[in-house]
Write an enzyme that holds these catalytic residues in place. Structure first.
Site, PDB file in Angstrom:
ATOM      1  N   TYR A 201     -12.254   9.260 -15.046  1.00  0.00           N
ATOM      2  CA  TYR A 201     -11.447   8.109 -14.728  1.00  0.00           C
ATOM      3  C   TYR A 201     -10.263   8.282 -14.566  1.00  0.00           C
ATOM      4  O   TYR A 201      -9.389   7.919 -13.849  1.00  0.00           O
ATOM      5  CB  TYR A 201     -12.009   7.204 -15.930  1.00  0.00           C
ATOM      6  CG  TYR A 201     -11.161   5.854 -15.817  1.00  0.00           C
ATOM      7  CD1 TYR A 201     -11.800   4.958 -15.048  1.00  0.00           C
ATOM      8  CD2 TYR A 201     -10.658   5.522 -16.641  1.00  0.00           C
ATOM      9  CE1 TYR A 201     -11.078   3.664 -15.097  1.00  0.00           C
ATOM     10  CE2 TYR A 201      -9.660   4.410 -16.640  1.00  0.00           C
ATOM     11  CZ  TYR A 201     -10.035   3.467 -15.884  1.00  0.00           C
ATOM     12  OH  TYR A 201      -9.529   1.983 -15.777  1.00  0.00           O
TER      13      TYR A 201
ATOM     14  N   GLU B  21      -5.803   6.288 -20.045  1.00  0.00           N
ATOM     15  CA  GLU B  21      -6.493   7.446 -19.828  1.00  0.00           C
ATOM     16  C   GLU B  21      -5.792   8.589 -19.173  1.00  0.00           C
ATOM     17  O   GLU B  21      -6.295   9.623 -19.074  1.00  0.00           O
ATOM     18  CB  GLU B  21      -7.870   7.028 -19.123  1.00  0.00           C
ATOM     19  CG  GLU B  21      -8.629   6.295 -20.014  1.00  0.00           C
ATOM     20  CD  GLU B  21      -9.556   7.058 -21.023  1.00  0.00           C
ATOM     21  OE1 GLU B  21      -9.705   8.162 -20.678  1.00  0.00           O
ATOM     22  OE2 GLU B  21      -9.795   6.576 -22.215  1.00  0.00           O
TER      23      GLU B  21
ATOM     24  N   SER C 272      -3.864   3.445 -15.740  1.00  0.00           N
ATOM     25  CA  SER C 272      -4.647   3.461 -16.958  1.00  0.00           C
ATOM     26  C   SER C 272      -3.628   4.426 -17.969  1.00  0.00           C
ATOM     27  O   SER C 272      -3.631   5.140 -17.683  1.00  0.00           O
ATOM     28  CB  SER C 272      -6.125   3.739 -17.023  1.00  0.00           C
ATOM     29  OG  SER C 272      -6.693   3.906 -18.185  1.00  0.00           O
TER      30      SER C 272
END
Length: 325
Positions: free
Chosen positions: A152, A130, A128
């Site tokens: 996450y 992120e 991701s």
């Protein structure tokens, strides 16, 4: 004989599109689903309803290592796509232990089982954007340093290094796709893009009178999930495994998304929008933009669905859903 593929998270947005793609390519497609999964539950399984009879399901918790190993041994897949993740509330640390368990430990269970059962099988792991924290409008590629700032993101970084270690130390075909924001009509309603497309269609049909958003200036590198699952498959068709940043290379704001969505139905979003300060993230680490040069050169992949087409697809889907009710 058909290739056998296993997908975790098969009932989600990416899993459903990937399953459709693999079926079109004549794969035998298996999915690990929750223990309470039922093919009769059309509410939870709405994304895979059209293909549900063509899929093979295995009810099990991905938090159980021995059970996962037994399923993988039974299926003996040639390709494994690990998409299952705790994403929505994993951006904070409110539920960090569960987030780490689902997003990291389950990945470890899968890859260690594959190594023991058939280390020639190919594995895809969904990373991701992120993982990078605050992008600061600088194009991000595979050499950009990770600076995760959420549970996450941290779990995804750990999964990335786990995948890389198995590739280098155990000579396995393991790849991570570092996926930037990807949307579709199959997004959950709590995500801002689906919230906007749903509001535009509902207001047009007279079901809503207004809607609320938080930060209109927040920007994302938004692509269509159909393009991203195609990239996943292409990674596992390569002779050598590797890691790839997957995105569009373009930043668009929440306001631009709302403007396009409402214009599609002949409305002006400003006439119906109110700003709710509670919807604004305390720390919005957006403005991450993907540099997909490596994917273009090595995979010969690039997004085929542009931003306008993505928005139109999502709004048009909402209009069709409302008409069926």
């Amino acid at each position: 004989m058909s290739k056998i593929a296993l997908i975790t998270g098969i009932t989600g947005q990416d899993g459903s599109y990937l399953a459709e793609l693999l079926l079109k390519k004549d794969y035998e497609v298996h999915g690990i689903v929750r223990p309470n999964f039922s093919t009769e539950d059309k509410i939870k399984n709405w994304r895979i309803q059209k293909i549900i009879k063509d899929l093979h399901f295995h009810k099990h918790s991905i938090e159980n290592a021995e059970g996962l190993k037994a399923i993988i041994k039974k299926i003996n897949p040639l390709e494994v796509y690990h998409l299952a993740a705790q994403a929505y509330d994993g951006h904070s640390f409110d539920n960090e232990l569960y987030t780490f368990n689902i997003n990291l430990n389950a990945m470890h269970f899968v890859i260690s089982s594959i190594r023991e059962i058939n280390n020639k099988a190919k594995i895809f792991f969904a990373g991701s954007s992120e993982m990078y924290g605050d992008g600061k409008n600088i194009p991000i590629n595979e050499k950009t340093l990770f600076v995760p700032s959420s549970a996450y993101g941290i779990a995804k970084v750990a999964g990335y290094y786990l995948i890389k270690n198995y590739r280098l130390s155990h000579k396995m075909h393991t790849s991570t796709g570092i996926l930037f924001n990807h949307e579709s009509p199959r997004r959950d309603l709590q995500f801002v893009t689906r919230k906007i497309s749903h509001a535009a269609a509902s207001i047009k049909k007279g079901l809503f009178k207004n809607f609320e958003l938080g930060n209109l200036n927040a920007k994302r590198d938004w692509g269509h999930a159909k393009d991203y699952v195609r990239a996943m498959w292409m990674m596992l068709q390569q002779e050598k495994a590797d890691d790839y940043v997957i995105g569009t290379g373009e930043l668009k704001s929440v306001e631009e998304f709302a403007d396009k969505a409402f214009k599609y139905v002949g409305l002006n979003y400003k006439d119906y929008l109110s700003i709710d300060e509670k919807l604004k993230r305390k720390q919005d680490l957006g403005n991450r933009i993907a540099d997909i040069t490596k994917a273009k050169n090595n995979l010969k992949w690039k997004p085929e669905i542009d931003f306008d087409s993505l928005v139109e697809d999502m709004v048009e889907s909402e209009l069709r859903l409302i008409s069926k009710k």
